[in-house]
Design a protein around this motif. Structure first.
Motif: not given
Length: 192
Positions: A159-167, A186-192
């Motif tokens: 919901p908040e963008g790129v997930v860095r933790e989890g299974d 690395i920046e967590g940018r999924t679109r322009p």
């Protein structure tokens, strides 16, 4: 002489499309391909490989406890197996990758494995690690990031963008993952 092939890439690179095409090519030439997919990935339904371009292939499925060498040896004793094709090979165990090597070396049956190399954290999957170690032939399939650069990272979306933790394993498609270049991962940018 048979070989163990590992064709890997980020998501949305056409791995399933190439797998289905390879299976078709063998059949078209009168040969007997045998394809399987891990039971854990049932997005399209158990025993179904579905490419984003609309192609699909009904196959058998297997679990983490399946002895692939024994399965193929028994099948090959009953009918020809000209190639063994695997989808979602990142989900293989270490033992199963060694079983693939035995299929090639002892049964002289080529194996073509398709899958991801890394997870959403940029870490190797168990199956990918051992395929990178044991495969005779490695091929990286290419896809692109939204910016046009080569994408080789699989970002998990939340919901908040790129997930860095989890299974490590969470099955999903375009609604849950996006392929990005290293910079935008690395920046967590999924679109322009």
């Amino acid at each position: 002489m048979a070989s163990l092939h590992y064709k890997y890439a980020a998501m949305n690179s056409g791995k399933s499309t190439q797998l289905i095409q390879a299976h078709f090519n063998y059949r078209e030439r009168g040969l007997s391909p045998y394809a399987m997919t891990p039971r854990i990935d049932n997005r399209a339904g158990e025993g179904l490989i579905r490419a984003r371009v609309g192609l699909q292939l009904e196959v058998d499925s297997f679990g983490r406890d399946c002895d692939l060498f024994a399965l193929i040896a028994e099948r090959a004793a009953r009918r020809p197996v000209d190639v063994f094709i695997l989808d979602e090979a990142q989900f293989l165990t270490r033992d199963q990758v060694y079983q693939l090597a035995r299929i090639v070396d002892e049964l002289d049956i080529p194996v073509m494995a398709y899958g991801l190399k890394t997870d959403f954290r940029g870490e190797l999957f168990e199956g990918a690690y051992y395929l990178l170690c044991l495969a005779d032939k490695l091929e990286e399939l290419k896809t692109i990031c939204w910016c046009g650069n080569k994408a080789h990272m699989n970002a998990r979306l939340g919901p908040e963008g790129v997930v860095r933790e989890g299974d490590q394993i969470e099955i999903g498609g375009n609604e849950r993952y996006v392929a990005l270049c290293r910079r935008h991962y690395i920046e967590g940018r999924t679109r322009p």
